[in-house]
Design a protein around this motif. Structure first.
Motif, PDB file in Angstrom:
ATOM      1  N   GLU A   1     -21.553  30.992 -12.078  1.00  0.00           N
ATOM      2  CA  GLU A   1     -21.383  31.669 -13.462  1.00  0.00           C
ATOM      3  C   GLU A   1     -21.593  32.996 -13.593  1.00  0.00           C
ATOM      4  N   LEU A   2     -22.633  33.621 -12.808  1.00  0.00           N
ATOM      5  CA  LEU A   2     -23.073  35.064 -12.815  1.00  0.00           C
ATOM      6  C   LEU A   2     -21.683  35.834 -12.339  1.00  0.00           C
ATOM      7  N   LYS A   3     -21.003  35.444 -11.320  1.00  0.00           N
ATOM      8  CA  LYS A   3     -19.738  36.017 -10.746  1.00  0.00           C
ATOM      9  C   LYS A   3     -18.795  36.004 -11.861  1.00  0.00           C
ATOM     10  N   SER A   4     -18.634  34.729 -12.712  1.00  0.00           N
ATOM     11  CA  SER A   4     -17.630  34.589 -13.454  1.00  0.00           C
ATOM     12  C   SER A   4     -17.706  35.829 -14.451  1.00  0.00           C
TER      13      SER A   4
ATOM     14  N   PRO B   1     -17.261  50.067 -12.207  1.00  0.00           N
ATOM     15  CA  PRO B   1     -17.398  49.098 -11.009  1.00  0.00           C
ATOM     16  C   PRO B   1     -16.034  48.245 -10.908  1.00  0.00           C
ATOM     17  N   ARG B   2     -15.533  47.891  -9.790  1.00  0.00           N
ATOM     18  CA  ARG B   2     -14.273  46.904  -9.736  1.00  0.00           C
ATOM     19  C   ARG B   2     -14.857  45.532  -9.939  1.00  0.00           C
TER      20      ARG B   2
ATOM     21  N   LEU C   1     -15.332  38.829 -15.026  1.00  0.00           N
ATOM     22  CA  LEU C   1     -14.688  39.177 -16.445  1.00  0.00           C
ATOM     23  C   LEU C   1     -14.954  40.273 -17.096  1.00  0.00           C
ATOM     24  N   LYS C   2     -16.156  40.795 -16.999  1.00  0.00           N
ATOM     25  CA  LYS C   2     -16.634  42.138 -17.703  1.00  0.00           C
ATOM     26  C   LYS C   2     -15.802  43.225 -17.009  1.00  0.00           C
TER      27      LYS C   2
ATOM     28  N   GLY D   1      -5.442  42.220 -11.461  1.00  0.00           N
ATOM     29  CA  GLY D   1      -6.049  43.644 -11.899  1.00  0.00           C
ATOM     30  C   GLY D   1      -4.910  44.014 -13.008  1.00  0.00           C
ATOM     31  N   THR D   2      -3.707  43.506 -12.932  1.00  0.00           N
ATOM     32  CA  THR D   2      -2.512  43.923 -13.845  1.00  0.00           C
ATOM     33  C   THR D   2      -2.357  42.774 -14.877  1.00  0.00           C
ATOM     34  N   THR D   3      -3.059  41.858 -14.968  1.00  0.00           N
ATOM     35  CA  THR D   3      -2.943  41.047 -16.019  1.00  0.00           C
ATOM     36  C   THR D   3      -3.738  40.902 -17.299  1.00  0.00           C
ATOM     37  N   ALA D   4      -3.637  40.717 -18.308  1.00  0.00           N
ATOM     38  CA  ALA D   4      -4.385  40.733 -19.384  1.00  0.00           C
ATOM     39  C   ALA D   4      -5.114  39.464 -19.755  1.00  0.00           C
ATOM     40  N   TYR D   5      -6.302  39.109 -19.758  1.00  0.00           N
ATOM     41  CA  TYR D   5      -7.004  37.796 -20.117  1.00  0.00           C
ATOM     42  C   TYR D   5      -7.687  37.947 -21.435  1.00  0.00           C
TER      43      TYR D   5
END
Ligand SMILES: C[S@@+](CC[C@H](N)C(=O)[O-])C[C@H]1O[C@@H](n2cnc3c(N)ncnc32)[C@H](O)[C@@H]1O
Length: 422
Positions: A212-215, A29-30, A219-220, A94-98
Motif C-alpha cells: 500500500e505504501l509503495k503504491s 524524487p523518482r 503514484l505520487k 514514466g511517459t504514461t498519464a495515469y
C-alpha cells in the motif's frame, strides 16, 4: 522543415552546463530507483534549446526514461529504445498519464486478491516449483521464505490483469518492493546501486505490508500526473541501439547517455524483479551479453578506424582490457552510425559519457568518442566535463572517488559531447 540547429547553440548550452551556469536544479524524487540516470531538468535543458516543439527527440538507450519524460514535458514527440525489460517498463510508465483514483483502485484490488491467495496455504516449495532450476536457487538464496510466498501471490495477481498501462504500473509497484534504496523484500543490500550483497539479518520489507505504501509513493511520484503538455506522443519500444527500427532522417535531436565502459551491470539488479515477472535467468543473461559496456560479448567487434586502433594498442597492455575497450568502441561506432542514419541533416546529438574510455587517469571520452563520431560523418562541435554532485553518483561510494582510484575518477564526473549531422 525546421531550421538546422546551429553549432553555436550546441556549444553555448554545453559550455553553460559545464560551467554550472544553469542554476543548480534538483529533480523531484523518482518513482523507482535506476542507476546512473540523467536529471530530468538537464535533459529538458538540451531538448528546449536544441529542438522545436512538435519535433521528434530520440534516446536509443533510454534507461529509466529521463529523455522521454523531459521531451513530453517540453512538448516534443519522443522515441525511446532499450534492451533491458526493466528500463522499458520504467520508461513506459514514466511517459504514461495515469488517473490517480482509478490506478489506486486497481492496485488495492491486487493486494486484496493476493491476500486471499495466500490464505489458501501457499507452500514455499510450491512457489519455487514455478521457476526453472537456476531461478529456484536464486530465489532460495536471495529471498526469505515469507517474501517468496507473498511476492508470488502478488505477482500471480498482477500477471492476471490485462496487459497495458495498469499492469505496467502494478509491476513498478511490485519491483519497488524489491529494488529499494532502504529496506526491500530480499536479503540484498545496496540493490538500488546495482551491486547487491547478501545480509541475512537486514530489515526485510514484507511485501503484503509494503504494497500500500509503495503504491502511494509510486503514484505520487509519477511525472505525468496531468498528461503530456501538448498533443505529443511517446514511442517506447525494445530495440538494440546498434540496429534501430527508426526511419532515416526522421529525428531532430538525440539526447542519450550510453553505459559507461565496464561500470554498471544493470541485469545484476534487475533480475531480482524481472524473474518474478516471468523472465528466465537464461534470457536475462543473453540480454546482458548484448549490452554495451559489459565485459562479455556475443559477437566479435568490427574493425575500428586505424588511428583509433593504434591508439588503444599503444595505450593498453592487458589483453582483457584491450578486448573490452575494443568491443565498447566497436559498439559505440555502430550506435553512432545508427544515430547518423536516423537524424535529419542539421540535427544535434548530446551524449553524456563516462569521462574515461582508454586512459584510466584523465577524461578522454570527448576526444575518443568525438573522433569516432567524426569517422562516421558527424561534425564534433564540442565536449565538456561536468563534475557530478556526490549525492548523485550511483557508483562507487564517494569515499572511493575521493581516494582517486580509476573507477572513482570515471564516476566523479561526466563528459558531454555535442555533435551535429552536417
Ligand atoms: C546510463 S543508462 C541510461 C540512463 C538514462 N539516461 C536515464 O536517465 O535513466 C544506459 C542504458 O543503456 C542501455 N543499453 C545497453 N546496451 C544497449 C543496447 N545494445 N541497446 C539499447 N540500449 C542499451 C542499458 O540497458 C541502460 O538502460
Amino acid at each position: 522543415m525546421a531550421e538546422p540547429r546551429s553549432a553555436t547553440s550546441i556549444q553555448t548550452i554545453l559550455k553553460r552546463i559545464a560551467r554550472g551556469g544553469t542554476a543548480p536544479q534538483f529533480d523531484p524524487p523518482r518513482f523507482h530507483p535506476f542507476p546512473a540516470r540523467m536529471p530530468i531538468w538537464l535533459a529538458r535543458e538540451f531538448i528546449e534549446n536544441l529542438s522545436e516543439p512538435g519535433e521528434t527527440v530520440l534516446d536509443p538507450m533510454v534507461g529509466s526514461g529521463t529523455t522521454a519524460i523531459a521531451a513530453l514535458l517540453a512538448g516534443r514527440n519522443v522515441i525511446g529504445t532499450d534492451i533491458d525489460p526493466m528500463a522499458l517498463l520504467l520508461s513506459r510508465v514514466g511517459t504514461t498519464a495515469y488517473n490517480a483514483e482509478k490506478s489506486a483502485r486497481v492496485l488495492a484490488e491486487i493486494l486484496d486478491r493476493a491476500k486471499r491467495r495466500l490464505d489458501r496455504r501457499l507452500s514455499v516449495d510450491g512457489v519455487r516449483n514455478n521457476f526453472e532450476e537456476d531461478g529456484q536457487e536464486f530465489l532460495k538464496f536471495w529471498f526469505p521464505p515469507r517474501s517468496q510466498k507473498e511476492l508470488f501471490a502478488l505477482a500471480t495477481e498482477v500477471a492476471k490483469i490485462p496487459a497495458g498501462k495498469h499492469r505496467d504500473l502494478a509491476w513498478v509497484v511490485f519491483s519497488s518492493l524489491i529494488i529499494a534504496k532502504a529496506s526491500g523484500a530480499s536479503y540484498a543490500l545496496d540493490i538500488a546501486r546495482s551491486r547487491p550483497h547478501k545480509v541475512e539479518d537486514k530489515p526485510i520489507l514484507n511485501p503484503l505490508e509494503g504494497w500500500e505504501l509503495k503504491s502511494k509513493s509510486v503514484l505520487k511520484r509519477l511525472p505525468l500526473a496531468s498528461g503530456p503538455a501538448e498533443e505529443v506522443t511517446a514511442d517506447v519500444h525494445r530495440a538494440d541501439a546498434r540496429k534501430l527500427s527508426v526511419p532515416d532522417r526522421s529525428v531532430a535531436l538525440v539526447v542519450t547517455s550510453p553505459p559507461y565502459i565496464n561500470a554498471i551491470d544493470y541485469m545484476r539488479t534487475h533480475k531480482f524483479s524481472l524473474l518474478w515477472m516471468g523472465h528466465e535467468l537464461s534470457d536475462l543473461r543473453d540480454i546482458r551479453g548484448t549490452m554495451i559496456g559489459t565485459e562479455r560479448g556475443m559477437y566479435s567487434p568490427d574493425s575500428l578506424p586505424p588511428k583509433l586502433e593504434d591508439r588503444i594498442v599503444e595505450s593498453i597492455d592487458a589483453p582483457t582490457r584491450l578486448g573490452v575497450v575494443r568491443r565498447y568502441l566497436s559498439d559505440m561506432r555502430r550506435v553512432l552510425l545508427e544515430i547518423h542514419r536516423v537524424l535529419k541533416p542539421g540535427g544535434a546529438v548530446v551524449m553524456a559519457l563516462g569521462p574515461s574510455v582508454i586512459a584510466s587517469d584523465k577524461p578522454d571520452a570527448g576526444t575518443v568518442i568525438g573522433g569516432l563520431a567524426e569517422s562516421v560523418g558527424f561534425l564534433k562541435v564540442c565536449s565538456s566535463f561536468r563534475p557530478l554532485e556526490e549525492s548523485r553518483r550511483s557508483l562507487p561510494p564517494p569515499l572511493a572517488a575521493r581516494r582517486g582510484n580509476s573507477l572513482g575518477l570515471r564516476m566523479a564526473g561526466e563528459v558531454f559531447l555535442g555533435l551535429q549531422k552536417p
